[in-house]
Design an enzyme around this catalytic site. Structure first.
Site, PDB file in Angstrom:
ATOM      1  N   THR A  39       1.285  -6.133 -10.628  1.00  0.00           N
ATOM      2  CA  THR A  39       0.655  -6.158 -11.949  1.00  0.00           C
ATOM      3  C   THR A  39      -0.423  -5.079 -12.067  1.00  0.00           C
ATOM      4  O   THR A  39      -0.803  -4.720 -13.173  1.00  0.00           O
ATOM      5  CB  THR A  39       0.007  -7.532 -12.208  1.00  0.00           C
ATOM      6  OG1 THR A  39      -0.700  -7.924 -11.028  1.00  0.00           O
ATOM      7  CG2 THR A  39       1.050  -8.585 -12.526  1.00  0.00           C
ATOM      8  N   ASP A  40      -0.897  -4.557 -10.937  1.00  0.00           N
ATOM      9  CA  ASP A  40      -2.044  -3.629 -11.019  1.00  0.00           C
ATOM     10  C   ASP A  40      -1.699  -2.354 -11.785  1.00  0.00           C
ATOM     11  O   ASP A  40      -2.411  -1.960 -12.700  1.00  0.00           O
ATOM     12  CB  ASP A  40      -2.678  -3.334  -9.644  1.00  0.00           C
ATOM     13  CG  ASP A  40      -1.769  -2.671  -8.636  1.00  0.00           C
ATOM     14  OD1 ASP A  40      -0.537  -2.623  -8.869  1.00  0.00           O
ATOM     15  OD2 ASP A  40      -2.291  -2.194  -7.600  1.00  0.00           O
ATOM     16  N   GLY A 123       0.623  -1.529   8.136  1.00  0.00           N
ATOM     17  CA  GLY A 123       1.936  -1.589   7.490  1.00  0.00           C
ATOM     18  C   GLY A 123       2.476  -3.001   7.333  1.00  0.00           C
ATOM     19  O   GLY A 123       3.680  -3.202   7.240  1.00  0.00           O
ATOM     20  N   SER A 128      -4.300  -1.976   5.644  1.00  0.00           N
ATOM     21  CA  SER A 128      -5.100  -1.272   6.653  1.00  0.00           C
ATOM     22  C   SER A 128      -5.601   0.056   6.095  1.00  0.00           C
ATOM     23  O   SER A 128      -6.666   0.542   6.487  1.00  0.00           O
ATOM     24  CB  SER A 128      -4.279  -1.034   7.916  1.00  0.00           C
ATOM     25  OG  SER A 128      -3.253  -0.101   7.688  1.00  0.00           O
ATOM     26  N   ASP A 173      -5.880  -2.586  -3.812  1.00  0.00           N
ATOM     27  CA  ASP A 173      -6.296  -2.629  -2.408  1.00  0.00           C
ATOM     28  C   ASP A 173      -7.743  -2.190  -2.231  1.00  0.00           C
ATOM     29  O   ASP A 173      -8.532  -2.834  -1.536  1.00  0.00           O
ATOM     30  CB  ASP A 173      -5.406  -1.724  -1.553  1.00  0.00           C
ATOM     31  CG  ASP A 173      -3.956  -2.154  -1.582  1.00  0.00           C
ATOM     32  OD1 ASP A 173      -3.682  -3.250  -2.096  1.00  0.00           O
ATOM     33  OD2 ASP A 173      -3.103  -1.389  -1.093  1.00  0.00           O
TER      34      ASP A 173
HETATM   35  P1  ADP Z   1      -0.988  -0.817   4.899  1.00  0.00           P
HETATM   36  O1  ADP Z   1      -2.139  -0.319   4.101  1.00  0.00           O
HETATM   37  O2  ADP Z   1      -0.163  -1.822   4.191  1.00  0.00           O
HETATM   38  O3  ADP Z   1      -1.378  -1.292   6.253  1.00  0.00           O
HETATM   39  P2  ADP Z   1      -0.208   1.921   4.613  1.00  0.00           P
HETATM   40  O4  ADP Z   1       1.061   2.645   4.900  1.00  0.00           O
HETATM   41  O5  ADP Z   1      -0.742   1.946   3.233  1.00  0.00           O
HETATM   42  O6  ADP Z   1      -0.011   0.422   5.135  1.00  0.00           O
HETATM   43  O7  ADP Z   1      -1.361   2.497   5.546  1.00  0.00           O
HETATM   44  C1  ADP Z   1      -1.161   2.557   6.938  1.00  0.00           C
HETATM   45  C2  ADP Z   1      -1.593   3.913   7.442  1.00  0.00           C
HETATM   46  O8  ADP Z   1      -3.032   4.014   7.390  1.00  0.00           O
HETATM   47  C3  ADP Z   1      -1.259   4.138   8.899  1.00  0.00           C
HETATM   48  O9  ADP Z   1       0.058   4.625   9.050  1.00  0.00           O
HETATM   49  C4  ADP Z   1      -2.304   5.169   9.313  1.00  0.00           C
HETATM   50  O10 ADP Z   1      -1.918   6.451   8.881  1.00  0.00           O
HETATM   51  C5  ADP Z   1      -3.509   4.735   8.488  1.00  0.00           C
HETATM   52  N1  ADP Z   1      -4.403   3.849   9.260  1.00  0.00           N
HETATM   53  C6  ADP Z   1      -4.745   2.574   8.965  1.00  0.00           C
HETATM   54  N2  ADP Z   1      -5.629   2.079   9.860  1.00  0.00           N
HETATM   55  C7  ADP Z   1      -5.854   3.052  10.754  1.00  0.00           C
HETATM   56  C8  ADP Z   1      -6.686   3.177  11.942  1.00  0.00           C
HETATM   57  N3  ADP Z   1      -7.453   2.165  12.365  1.00  0.00           N
HETATM   58  N4  ADP Z   1      -6.658   4.364  12.603  1.00  0.00           N
HETATM   59  C9  ADP Z   1      -5.895   5.385  12.171  1.00  0.00           C
HETATM   60  N5  ADP Z   1      -5.112   5.340  11.073  1.00  0.00           N
HETATM   61  C10 ADP Z   1      -5.077   4.200  10.378  1.00  0.00           C
HETATM   62 MG    MG Z   2      -1.959   0.663   2.234  1.00  0.00          MG
END
Ligand code: ADP
Ligand code: MG
Length: 383
Positions: A39-40, A123, A128, A173
């Site tokens: 929805t965002d 992921g 993250s 997010d």
């Molecule tokens: P989600 O946000 O759902 O976890 P995303 O694909 O949006 O998945 O983001 C994940 C990406 O963010 C990772 O592949 C990496 O590139 C980066 N990332 C996240 N946390 C870290 C971390 N602690 N150190 C290095 N890269 C990170």
């Molecule tokens: Mg993400």
């Protein structure tokens, strides 16, 4: 690992890497979206809360125009100066993107050395990426004494991810990771960016949110996300509204009649009904009728499964198993095609529901799920 262990480890790894202690530590949480999926970018409503799992950034000063970032997830540190989108790629682009977005907004960003560690699963639909962005953004703002009020920060972090990293995400997010508060869910209007903190203290009711990480491999996520987004934008254009947010629930039937394509009709139905479910969830939480949000969560899941078509078998099995084991409601959280399920349960049912989901995964031979209770936590902050 406990939060304080993680903090100590990051502090020590900063000192080992750079030969001196960090100036301070900052952290940003992962998030789960209680309800309001896709929805965002339709300028509608979402209701995330921040997870206890956080990304911690130990940060210290560096000469002007120099940034270095290291992560326990990566073998190589990355150094960069003032860059434009495309110049830093890979994981460090999230950090270079924050520096770029701040500079592009006119801020004098202090040089910095950064060491990162995180408990947020990468992921898994728990964001993250926003945890990383919010921890680094908050650190650079504090370190440089930058005058960037909280309400402007999510859009800036989103810009880093959209323009610098090249990931076309909505504002959900970053808003959650930056603006959530402990014991609250964040009601966000993705058009006006107005927020409201909604009471979400489940322990007081003997309830809990069980997070079930399906551990299903993510496949086709980017392409499918883009396709859903395009379908919604095309539908809005055909209906003559700025965004699907502008189709009211009582105008849904009339809107659907104007669309020829069955797939598009189902996409529209998901968004319009999902916006209403967010509003209904907020009203129930505000009235203290927490258990009653269960059917809304489950209805949201059915809509994502049947109309928006963004679930996978591991996710649907987890939802069914949790409901059969007595959950009040359950739904996938996050963009889809894998990731996590949230189940609203009596807190003393956590083990039984966890066992039921593990059992249900055994039969088709799915990789084992990971389950934990998520308490609504605070947004990005200096530690
Ligand atoms: P989600 O946000 O759902 O976890 P995303 O694909 O949006 O998945 O983001 C994940 C990406 O963010 C990772 O592949 C990496 O590139 C980066 N990332 C996240 N946390 C870290 C971390 N602690 N150190 C290095 N890269 C990170
Ligand atoms: Mg993400």
């Amino acid at each position: 690992m406990s939060g304080s262990d993680l903090r100590n480890e990051v502090r020590e790894s900063f000192t080992a890497l750079y030969g001196h202690a960090p100036e301070s530590l900052w952290s940003g949480p992962g998030r789960a979206n209680l309800i309001g999926e896709h929805t965002d970018y339709n300028e509608g409503f979402v209701l995330p809360f921040a997870l206890p799992q956080r990304t911690v950034a130990a940060v210290g000063p560096a000469p002007a125009g120099e940034w270095t970032v290291c992560s326990t997830f990566e073998s190589e540190c990355v150094s960069f100066g003032a860059t434009e989108p495309g110049e830093v790629t890979g994981w460090a682009a999230y950090v270079a993107g924050i520096v770029w977005a701040l500079r592009d907004a006119g801020f004098d960003v202090p040089g910095a050395r950064i060491a990162l560690d995180s408990e947020v699963p990468v992921g898994s639909g728990l964001s993250s990426s926003a945890a990383l962005e919010s921890s680094v953004l908050t650190a650079l703002i504090d370190l440089g004494g930058l005058d960037l009020p909280l309400e402007r920060r999510p859009a800036l972090a989103q810009r880093a991810e959209n323009v610098y990293v090249g990931a076309p995400t909505g504002i959900l997010d970053q808003s959650a990771s930056i603006r959530c508060q402990a014991g609250r869910a964040l009601f966000l209007d993705c058009r006006s960016y107005e927020i409201k903190q909604i009471p979400f203290d489940l322990a007081a009711e003997g309830l809990a949110i069980l997070v079930i990480n399906s551990n299903a491999p993510h496949q086709h996520v980017d392409g499918e996300y883009g396709a859903r987004r395009k379908s919604c934008e095309d539908a809005a254009r055909l209906l003559g509204v700025p965004a699907l947010r502008d189709v009211p629930l009582d105008g849904l039937a009339a809107a659907l009649e104007k669309l020829d394509d069955d797939v598009m009709r189902r996409r529209v139905r998901h968004i319009v009904t999902e916006d209403q479910r967010v509003l209904d969830t907020v009203a129930l939480l505000e009235a203290g009728r927490v258990r009653e949000i269960g059917p809304l969560l489950t209805a949201s899941h059915a809509s994502m499964r049947d109309d928006f078509e963004i679930t996978v078998p591991q996710i649907d099995v987890a939802v069914s198993a949790a409901l059969e084991a007595g959950a009040y409601g359950a739904r996938m959280t996050g963009g889809g095609f894998g990731g996590c399920v949230l189940a609203l349960i009596d807190v003393d049912r956590a083990e039984a529901v966890t066992a039921a989901v593990a059992d249900a995964y055994g039969k088709p031979g799915f990789a084992a799920p990971t389950c934990w209770i998520a308490v609504a936590s605070a947004g990005a902050t200096r530690l």
